[in-house]
Design an enzyme around this catalytic site. Structure first.
Site, PDB file in Angstrom:
ATOM      1  N   TRP A 189     -14.124 -23.194 -16.676  1.00 31.49           N
ATOM      2  CA  TRP A 189     -15.511 -23.498 -17.037  1.00 31.49           C
ATOM      3  C   TRP A 189     -15.655 -24.979 -17.392  1.00 31.49           C
ATOM      4  CZ3 TRP A 189     -18.285 -25.169 -21.340  1.00 31.49           C
ATOM      5  CH2 TRP A 189     -19.672 -24.929 -21.305  1.00 31.49           C
TER       6      TRP A 189
ATOM      7  N   LYS B 133     -29.763 -12.532 -17.650  1.00 30.34           N
ATOM      8  CA  LYS B 133     -28.721 -13.482 -17.264  1.00 30.34           C
ATOM      9  C   LYS B 133     -29.244 -14.894 -17.059  1.00 30.34           C
ATOM     10  CE  LYS B 133     -25.287 -10.472 -15.078  1.00 30.34           C
ATOM     11  NZ  LYS B 133     -24.547 -10.205 -13.842  1.00 30.34           N
TER      12      LYS B 133
ATOM     13  N   ALA C  35     -22.551  -2.368 -10.005  1.00 29.50           N
ATOM     14  CA  ALA C  35     -21.367  -1.533 -10.216  1.00 29.50           C
ATOM     15  C   ALA C  35     -21.607  -0.407 -11.214  1.00 29.50           C
ATOM     16  CB  ALA C  35     -20.193  -2.383 -10.689  1.00 29.50           C
TER      17      ALA C  35
ATOM     18  N   ARG D  44     -20.615 -11.329  -4.689  1.00 24.49           N
ATOM     19  CA  ARG D  44     -21.889 -10.679  -4.412  1.00 24.49           C
ATOM     20  C   ARG D  44     -23.038 -11.661  -4.614  1.00 24.49           C
ATOM     21  NH1 ARG D  44     -21.983  -6.214  -8.698  1.00 24.49           N
ATOM     22  NH2 ARG D  44     -20.884  -7.864  -9.816  1.00 24.49           N
TER      23      ARG D  44
ATOM     24  N   THR E   2     -17.206 -16.807 -13.127  1.00 23.56           N
ATOM     25  CA  THR E   2     -16.693 -18.158 -13.366  1.00 23.56           C
ATOM     26  C   THR E   2     -15.193 -18.227 -13.099  1.00 23.56           C
ATOM     27  OG1 THR E   2     -18.396 -18.545 -15.039  1.00 23.56           O
ATOM     28  CG2 THR E   2     -16.438 -19.959 -15.128  1.00 23.56           C
TER      29      THR E   2
ATOM     30  N   PHE F 206     -12.722 -20.445 -24.790  1.00 23.74           N
ATOM     31  CA  PHE F 206     -13.884 -20.934 -25.536  1.00 23.74           C
ATOM     32  C   PHE F 206     -13.382 -21.928 -26.585  1.00 23.74           C
ATOM     33  CE2 PHE F 206     -16.127 -17.620 -23.502  1.00 23.74           C
ATOM     34  CZ  PHE F 206     -17.492 -17.816 -23.697  1.00 23.74           C
TER      35      PHE F 206
ATOM     36  N   PHE G  69     -18.754  -5.657 -13.240  1.00 22.78           N
ATOM     37  CA  PHE G  69     -18.561  -5.205 -14.613  1.00 22.78           C
ATOM     38  C   PHE G  69     -17.077  -4.996 -14.941  1.00 22.78           C
ATOM     39  CE2 PHE G  69     -23.069  -3.690 -13.966  1.00 22.78           C
ATOM     40  CZ  PHE G  69     -23.629  -4.672 -14.754  1.00 22.78           C
TER      41      PHE G  69
ATOM     42  N   LYS H 164     -16.405 -13.489 -15.682  1.00 20.01           N
ATOM     43  CA  LYS H 164     -15.641 -12.975 -14.540  1.00 20.01           C
ATOM     44  C   LYS H 164     -15.937 -13.774 -13.267  1.00 20.01           C
ATOM     45  CE  LYS H 164     -16.617  -8.733 -13.635  1.00 20.01           C
ATOM     46  NZ  LYS H 164     -17.615  -8.913 -12.535  1.00 20.01           N
TER      47      LYS H 164
END
Length: 568
Positions: free
Chosen positions: A422, A117, A285, A106, A85, A394, A313, A83
């Site tokens: 990406w 992460k 969130a 954020r 990215t 992907f 999220f 999200k």
């Protein structure tokens, strides 16, 4: 949708980690980035060569002119959705297409960075930089928020020790200390041990800093004066006769505001393509409202024609709170919503094992697509906003799988765009940018999920039924007693903020896809009077996470010359 191309570029990008890509980038000086945003040298303050604080008071009278674009996603999975990215890549793509665009994100929390992460500034060729600094101490905002939170805690316990003129019941202290780290050992503690000079012994606990109400209030504040007033309204305890005690009663809001006078200013950084980005605030969130600060968003809307911002999220958590809490408080209305999904994550929601997500599985994909379609329906049919699905590409996605996602979305009348940001940066998001700009010119019939004048029970029931598709809400005995207390103290007119697992529409993280026939169980209710909402804790949600068996911190290191490695 055209068949996916650029697989070679994707595979090439895979050979480098996010931090390698970020460290190889040639960054603009922050003065150049500020000039791109239309800021003069008097309107920002240097925090090193590549970071700055925006002096909000210098643009206070400027009109907001931008159209707001909200990026949200399906329920997160271990397969990842991308999200952030997508948000970064979309902003770069829109700037590449000639649209003046600002990005609002954020700040990452240290806890998840060292936990699972390992970094949260985007990925691949769609990142905000300096990536390492943003993910670590950045400009010190979170440290200031933690200091303010813990000052309140210290003054509260100090008041109880010295005569307790307010009549605070030590058993009814609701304010907890905080630290910006995943540390399960601190969830429940006993403090004040040792003797008379060491305070009053009582049970206590720590929250992670991003779960502090100080964080939520800073992100909802419109000015330093407003923040001070919000801090003063925060309820920290109850008296023996169960009256609320506030920070103002402790005379602590002025000192807290002094600690936060720099932290409240939005942080200016850049994307890998040199476009301006404001990264500020960081409430979770699944616990709080999960949005970057109001001050950053409104500032960005004065500096560009489009603003891309992100909710935390899935759309059931972050987007719902963005729309029902942040938009209600500010009058902001998104012109378009982007819902991010991946073929891999949809297959995971369909019951495909994590180790098999790289293989074509149309049956598994079809079983998981209802999760995406429910989010789409909520944004379009509950909130009345135009939306587009962004499929974060992907290399293992097959043409048949991509075609199935597009077909199912088009059956709902919703467009789909393949996002390759990406691997390609802004160039890989041009198709998504074109669709977003088109949506921004469509009319919307924005509405909230509930009326703020409804009772707390009615507001929670509306979210549960409309957004989660539950059969209703159940309250534990403890929550029922708290509900009565909130009403008695006049807090029932506030919006509600549901704290629940991010992994499911339900409050059970194992119920993937689009579950039905469940109830949401509220086990705890508390007021965040300074932030401006009532928090309903459901399921087994915790305000202090723990580290996994193998934390990301084990892979993070620094070389002798000061270069950070392992922060992927």
């Amino acid at each position: 949708m055209e068949e996916q191309d650029g697989r070679e570029e994707v595979l090439m990008a895979e050979q480098k980690s996010d931090i390698q890509i970020a460290q190889e980038a040639t960054m603009l000086s922050i003065s150049q980035v500020a000039a791109k945003a239309g800021l003069s040298k008097e309107q920002f303050e240097y925090y090193g060569r590549y970071k700055a604080k925006v002096e909000i008071n210098t643009i206070e009278s400027d009109p907001m002119r931008a159209k707001l674009i909200l990026v949200t996603a399906i329920n997160p999975t271990p397969a990842g959705e991308g999200k952030t990215t997508t948000s970064v890549g979309l902003a770069d793509a829109m700037n590449l297409a000639g649209h003046s665009t600002m990005l609002c994100l954020r700040e990452p929390s240290l806890g998840p960075v060292f936990g699972i992460k390992g970094g949260a500034a985007g990925g691949g060729y769609a990142q905000v930089v300096p990536m390492e600094e943003i993910n670590l101490h950045f400009t010190g905002d979170f440290h200031a928020i933690g200091a303010a939170n813990n000052l309140i805690a210290a003054m509260l316990d100090n008041h109880i020790k010295w005569d307790n003129k307010l009549g605070i019941d030590p058993r009814r202290v609701t304010w907890r200390r905080c630290v910006d780290m995943n540390d399960r050992q601190l969830r429940n503690v006993v403090n004040g041990l040792g003797g008379v000079v060491d305070g009053i012994p009582r049970e206590d606990g720590f929250d992670i800093t991003v779960a502090s109400e100080v964080m939520a209030a800073l992100c909802m504040a419109t000015s330093l004066a407003d923040l001070k007033e919000r801090i003063g309204r925060m309820v920290v305890a109850y008296t023996y006769d169960q009256r609320p005690v506030t920070v103002h009663d402790l005379k602590a809001e002025g000192a807290c505001a002094a600690l936060l006078k720099e932290a409240i200013k939005p942080n200016l950084v850049q994307t890998l393509e040199g476009n301006p980005a404001l990264v500020h605030g960081g409430p979770f969130a699944n616990i709080a409202h999960g949005c970057n600060s109001v001050m950053a968003t409104t500032a960005a809307m004065k500096m560009a024609d489009y603003v891309v911002t992100e909710a935390g999220f899935g759309a059931d958590l972050g987007a719902e709170k963005f729309l029902d809490i942040k938009c209600r408080a500010t009058g902001l209305v998104p012109s378009a919503v982007v819902i991010v999904a991946t073929v891999r994550a949809l297959k995971y929601n369909g019951g495909v094992a994590r180790g098999d997500l790289g293989r074509e599985d149309l049956k598994g994909l079809e079983a998981g697509i209802p999760n995406l379609l429910r989010h789409v329906s909520n944004i379009r049919d509950v909130f009345g906003l135009p939306c587009v699905v962004a499929i974060n590409a992907f290399p293992t996605d097959t043409p048949a799988e991509l075609a199935m996602v597009e077909k199912k979305c088009k059956e709902l009348g919703v467009g789909v765009a393949l996002s390759e940001v990406w691997a390609k940066g802004g160039e890989g998001g041009l198709a998504l940018a074109e669709e977003v700009v088109r949506l921004c010119n469509e009319s919307a019939d924005f509405r909230y999920a509930y009326d703020v004048d409804d009772s707390i029970e009615e507001k929670l029931d509306a979210i549960a039924r409309k957004i989660y598709h539950a059969e209703g809400v159940a309250f534990t005995v403890s929550a029922q007693n708290q509900l009565k207390q909130l009403k008695q103290n006049g807090f029932d007119g506030l919006p509600v903020c549901v704290a629940k697992t991010q992994y499911s529409f339900s409050d059970d993280q194992t119920l993937l896809g689009a579950p039905e026939g469940f109830h949401i169980t509220v086990r705890n209710l508390r007021v965040s009077a300074g932030a401006g909402f009532v928090v309903a804790l459901t399921g087994d949600i915790m305000t202090m996470p723990g580290l996994p068996r193998i934390p990301a911190a084990e892979r993070i290191d620094v070389t002798a010359d000061g270069k950070i490695i392992g922060l992927f």
